[in-house]
Design an enzyme around this catalytic site. Structure first.
Site, PDB file in Angstrom:
ATOM      1  N   MET A  23       0.831  -1.190   0.000  1.00 62.76           N
ATOM      2  CA  MET A  23       0.000   0.000   0.000  1.00 62.76           C
ATOM      3  C   MET A  23       0.872   1.249   0.000  1.00 62.76           C
ATOM      4  SD  MET A  23      -3.122  -0.984   2.570  1.00 62.76           S
ATOM      5  CE  MET A  23      -4.060  -2.484   2.324  1.00 62.76           C
ATOM      6  N   CYS A  24       0.244   2.401  -0.028  1.00 64.69           N
ATOM      7  CA  CYS A  24       0.939   3.682  -0.095  1.00 64.69           C
ATOM      8  C   CYS A  24       1.474   4.081   1.279  1.00 64.69           C
ATOM      9  CB  CYS A  24      -0.016   4.758  -0.605  1.00 64.69           C
ATOM     10  SG  CYS A  24      -0.882   4.289  -2.109  1.00 64.69           S
ATOM     11  N   GLN A  25       2.192   5.203   1.316  1.00 64.28           N
ATOM     12  CA  GLN A  25       2.637   5.762   2.583  1.00 64.28           C
ATOM     13  C   GLN A  25       2.325   7.248   2.630  1.00 64.28           C
ATOM     14  OE1 GLN A  25       6.160   4.850   4.609  1.00 64.28           O
ATOM     15  NE2 GLN A  25       6.140   2.675   4.116  1.00 64.28           N
TER      16      GLN A  25
END
Length: 263
Positions: free
Chosen positions: A1-3
């Site tokens: 996933m993103c950060q």
């Protein structure tokens, strides 16, 4: 996933040190290489940089690392695509206008099968679940307060309700700001640190870089940095608990331990 990476301060401050470590996760120390973006509020204006290239190779990211833009509210994002192709229109943070102010939003997570029935006035330009969720949040606020932005104690419960509803659809960590208040919601993973006097040195996890904040600050400065995972290895970060929606102002979280109470 993103950060996610956010900063909220009591005086305009640059984010160069934190962004140096954070941007390394976009293809060097981690695999979030599907684009990136950062937004700086400057009074009522908002300066946004976006690129679909990985942040470690992006010339635009290199500009941000070297250009000390001072702001009291900053939101940054590095993307690992779960929904939507790798394209500029799908890069966070997203920006819209509400009540005569810019609102900026970035999301880490995934809302599978999220198909909002009616986003109303706001429509998604790209094809991510994140942008659609942002549109739902703003439309909910717009319909709830058609006359303009309400006091925080009225706005917070409505934002809390729509956030809880969206979080049922999946993982929904986010950062949101209008340049006046800074909201951080933890669905699964989010941390923050408040740097204030007495300042000390900090060392990045993702780069061999140390900054002594005593040389760069005044005793009255206060800076809150919010991120998916801590950026430094010699500081104590506070873990935001799943389900917490914090409001930051002037470098401090405003909420007590009671979810619906605002100090």
């Amino acid at each position: 996933m993103c950060q996610l990476l956010g900063m909220n301060c009591n005086t305009p401050t640059d984010i160069c040190f934190s962004f140096e470590g954070f941007s390394a996760r976009g293809g060097k120390t981690d695999d979030h290489s599907d684009g990136w973006g950062i937004a700086f509020f400057e009074e009522k204006g908002c300066r946004i940089f976006l690129d679909e290239k990985p942040s470690v190779t992006s010339p635009v990211a290199d500009l941000v690392r070297r250009y000390p833009i001072h702001s009291k509210h900053v939101i940054a994002h590095i993307r690992k695509a779960t929904q939507g192709k790798v394209a500029l229109q799908n890069c966070h943070p997203f920006q819209r206008e509400l009540w005569g102010r810019y609102w900026v939003f970035a999301h880490n997570g995934n809302l599978p099968d999220f198909v909002p029935e009616n986003m109303g006035f706001y429509q998604a330009v790209g094809d991510t679940d994140s942008e659609k969720a942002f549109c739902v949040i703003l439309e909910t606020l717009r319909q709830s307060f058609p006359q303009g932005k309400p006091p925080l104690e009225e706005l917070y419960p409505v934002l809390r309700q729509v956030t809880d509803r969206l979080a049922l659809a999946g993982v929904f960590n986010y950062l949101l700001s209008d340049g006046e208040h800074f909201f951080a919601y933890c669905s699964t993973k989010l941390s923050y640190i408040v740097r204030q006097a007495p300042f000390a040195a900090a060392h990045l996890i993702d780069q061999d870089m140390t900054v002594d904040f005593r040389e760069l600050t005044s005793p009255s400065d206060r800076v809150a940095v919010i991120t998916t995972t801590p950026l430094t290895d010699n500081e104590i970060w506070t873990i935001i608990q799943p389900g917490e929606l914090l409001v930051f102002q002037d470098g401090l979280p405003l909420l007590s331990n009671f979810p619906n109470e605002i100090k």
